[in-house]
Scaffold this active site. Structure first.
Site, mmCIF file in Angstrom:
data_model
loop_
_atom_site.group_PDB
_atom_site.id
_atom_site.type_symbol
_atom_site.label_atom_id
_atom_site.label_comp_id
_atom_site.label_asym_id
_atom_site.label_seq_id
_atom_site.Cartn_x
_atom_site.Cartn_y
_atom_site.Cartn_z
ATOM 1 N N GLU A 208 -43.209 2.853 -38.664
ATOM 2 C CA GLU A 208 -41.962 3.404 -39.207
ATOM 3 C C GLU A 208 -42.059 3.256 -40.721
ATOM 4 O O GLU A 208 -42.320 2.181 -41.231
ATOM 5 C CB GLU A 208 -40.771 2.628 -38.649
ATOM 6 C CG GLU A 208 -39.480 3.434 -38.619
ATOM 7 C CD GLU A 208 -38.945 3.722 -40.000
ATOM 8 O OE1 GLU A 208 -38.645 4.891 -40.300
ATOM 9 O OE2 GLU A 208 -38.831 2.776 -40.802
ATOM 10 N N HIS A 209 -41.857 4.367 -41.446
ATOM 11 C CA HIS A 209 -42.315 4.460 -42.827
ATOM 12 C C HIS A 209 -41.317 3.975 -43.874
ATOM 13 O O HIS A 209 -41.580 4.040 -45.063
ATOM 14 C CB HIS A 209 -42.668 5.925 -43.121
ATOM 15 C CG HIS A 209 -43.856 6.104 -44.008
ATOM 16 N ND1 HIS A 209 -44.315 5.137 -44.869
ATOM 17 C CD2 HIS A 209 -44.695 7.145 -44.161
ATOM 18 C CE1 HIS A 209 -45.365 5.580 -45.521
ATOM 19 N NE2 HIS A 209 -45.621 6.804 -45.108
ATOM 20 N N SER A 210 -40.144 3.481 -43.474
ATOM 21 C CA SER A 210 -39.151 3.084 -44.466
ATOM 22 C C SER A 210 -39.544 1.817 -45.221
ATOM 23 O O SER A 210 -39.137 1.618 -46.360
ATOM 24 C CB SER A 210 -37.795 2.836 -43.786
ATOM 25 O OG SER A 210 -37.354 3.980 -43.108
ATOM 26 N N PHE A 211 -40.294 0.954 -44.590
ATOM 27 C CA PHE A 211 -40.505 -0.399 -45.109
ATOM 28 C C PHE A 211 -41.587 -0.452 -46.179
ATOM 29 O O PHE A 211 -41.422 -1.083 -47.214
ATOM 30 C CB PHE A 211 -40.897 -1.332 -43.962
ATOM 31 C CG PHE A 211 -39.971 -1.253 -42.792
ATOM 32 C CD1 PHE A 211 -38.888 -2.102 -42.697
ATOM 33 C CD2 PHE A 211 -40.165 -0.320 -41.780
ATOM 34 C CE1 PHE A 211 -38.014 -2.038 -41.630
ATOM 35 C CE2 PHE A 211 -39.307 -0.243 -40.702
ATOM 36 C CZ PHE A 211 -38.225 -1.094 -40.624
ATOM 37 N N CYS A 212 -42.702 0.167 -45.889
ATOM 38 C CA CYS A 212 -43.829 0.101 -46.814
ATOM 39 C C CYS A 212 -44.693 1.340 -46.605
ATOM 40 O O CYS A 212 -44.461 2.121 -45.688
ATOM 41 C CB CYS A 212 -44.645 -1.173 -46.608
ATOM 42 S SG CYS A 212 -45.348 -1.327 -44.946
#
Length: 513
Positions: A223-227
């Site tokens: 999931e690309h929101s974090f890093c």
């Protein structure tokens, strides 16, 4: 299960030790900051705007466990054990993780009934998931506790129940990949990205999910929101660079003790409304899956060694110009093109946009199929386009790009305020990234990587430039009459071949003996 236990252990070894990138270096600091955003947290659905959960402290029992999903059932598996002699818990040995995995899988196989497919709710549009999660919370405290345990867990592990295989594409005119088959590559890609049979055996809000099927085939979903994607790819490469230890395999009996501690069920209480929501979410997910036209291309004629050594050009810029040529040949026009640049030299740096479409890249592409332009002129235009792209890359990485600055200015506008620039049609069109691209490391041990297209009539392209080959992961939408992943693969293959021919015709003979 042996491979899953081994990969979980290797992943957490990287998380805990980070020996390759000590915190005394700028790279080490950057890596630590970003790794901290990949474990022990999750994306939380909210109406209009999601939030990221706080990072769970290691003292939290949930933060000492991973979430395991089997046959849509959720479980907690403890992967750290408290020690009286040390301040922090210690990572369990892989054989301990395996024993607990056996107990979980046995429980999932033998418990009565079928699991409520809550995982598929996390694949739905965010506002629907937010409403359904609120309703789950209203039903019982158990649902709140289960969600909190999943959110706080180190990472997620999905054990799928089938080895998914797609039908062979016998119509392809491209040369088959060596060491594997195109059918094998695409089957692997599809099973990781989700197919209808496994879409509820996931929790899409976790930043790092390891997925393993019955054959031992494995991959990760992020999931690309974090890093940024480079971080999980580094973790994954560390995890697989060392194969499963043969001593570990030979020491494991097929029959495992089932009455073991260190794991627990994470159950949900549902009602008719949630059951209906799960069916609706599954229908939506299946539509997305069936609309996804995704595949992997192994271009094996040459790689970074030839591009850098013989052509003396930047491999990343070279591939980007090839993508421009492939797009134009399939569409007859140009489009705004996004490439990711890391701004890691800055504190908390994330990304900036490299705009591949430039006056110079356009000039080269137009010249390539113009019979009136000679080979030498095409080569001059190619070098100029690559030099421009290299400059734009350097500017983006050093804080001199434009897109994040403009985004910041847009976000500073208060209610009712307008800026003429942001209302300009050209400004809007310049951010319609129908060609959304990103390069990762060489990925020697990866079969491929990839992400989705940003627009219905565009492509999402991730690539790995290795010394002897380039791997492309390509996605488009079946619903668009303007795109075709197979057609674009052929266009990339042809572009890479034609550009090499232009270079070879203009390279000076080597003076080396």
């Amino acid at each position: 299960m042996q491979r899953a236990a081994w990969l979980v252990h290797r992943t957490l070894e990287f998380k805990d030790k980070q020996e390759c990138y000590p915190d005394a270096t700028r790279t080490g600091i950057w890596l630590q900051e970003n790794l901290a955003k990949m474990f022990n947290l999750a994306r939380i659905p909210k109406h209009n705007c999601d939030i990221l959960s706080p990072i769970a402290p290691i003292s939290d029992p949930s933060a000492q466990s991973i979430t395991v999903v089997v046959n849509d059932w959720f479980y907690s598996l403890r992967v750290y054990e408290p020690q009286s002699t040390t301040k922090n818990p210690v990572l369990c040995r892989p054989e301990v993780i395996l024993t607990r995995l056996h107990a979980i899988v046995n429980d999932a196989r033998t418990r009565p009934g079928t699991a409520p497919p809550i995982g598929v709710l996390s694949s739905d549009d965010r506002d629907s998931w937010a409403s359904n999660l609120d309703h789950l919370f209203s039903l019982s405290q158990k649902n709140r506790d289960t969600h909190r345990a999943i959110v706080s867990s180190v990472m997620s592990l999905s054990l799928d129940s089938e080895t998914y295989t797609i039908l062979s594409n016998s119509l392809s005119t491209l040369p088959p990949p060596s060491r594997t088959t195109q059918q094998g590559l695409d089957s692997h890609l599809h099973f990781i990205r989700s197919v209808p049979s496994n879409v509820s055996n996931r929790f899409f809000d976790k930043p790092y999910t390891l997925i393993v099927d019955p054959s031992g085939r494995a991959g990760i979903m992020g999931e690309h929101s974090f890093c940024d994607a480079l971080i999980p790819s580094m973790v994954a490469e560390f995890s697989i660079v060392q194969g499963v230890d043969q001593d570990f395999i030979s020491s494991q009996s097929q029959s495992q003790p089932l009455s073991v501690s260190g794991w627990a069920r994470l159950d949900w209480e549902i009602d008719f409304e949630i059951s209906s929501a799960c069916e609706k979410a599954r229908t939506n997910a299946v539509k997305l899956i069936e609309n996804s036209d995704n595949s992997v291309l192994w271009f094996e004629h040459y790689g970074s060694d030839w591009i850098k050594g013989q052509a003396e050009l930047s491999p990343d810029a070279y591939v980007q110009i090839a993508l421009q040529l492939a797009w134009y040949r399939t569409r007859g026009t140009f489009t705004a093109t996004y490439e990711t640049a890391l701004t890691r030299m800055f504190d908390k740096g994330r990304t900036e946009t490299i705009r591949t479409l430039s006056t110079d890249s356009r000039a080269f592409v137009l010249a390539m199929d113009d019979s009136l332009v000679n080979t030498e002129s095409k080569y001059v235009l190619l070098k100029r386009a690559i030099q421009t792209h290299t400059r734009l890359t350097r500017e983006a990485a050093t804080g001199r790009g434009i897109d994040r600055h403009l985004l910041g200015l847009q976000n500073m506008l208060r209610g009712g305020e307008r800026a003429e620039l942001f209302d300009d049609v050209l400004f809007s069109r310049s951010q319609e990234w129908r060609l959304s691209t990103s390069g990762l490391s060489a990925g020697h041990f990866f079969r491929g990587t990839g992400f989705g297209a940003a627009y219905e009539d565009g492509y999402g392209i991730n690539y790995l430039v290795a010394p002897e080959m380039v791997k492309f992961g390509i996605e488009s939408k079946n619903s668009s009459p303007y795109t075709s992943t197979e057609r674009f693969k052929i266009a990339i293959f042809r572009a890479m071949t034609d550009i090499q021919s232009i270079c070879s015709a203009n390279l000076k003979p080597s003076s080396k003996l």
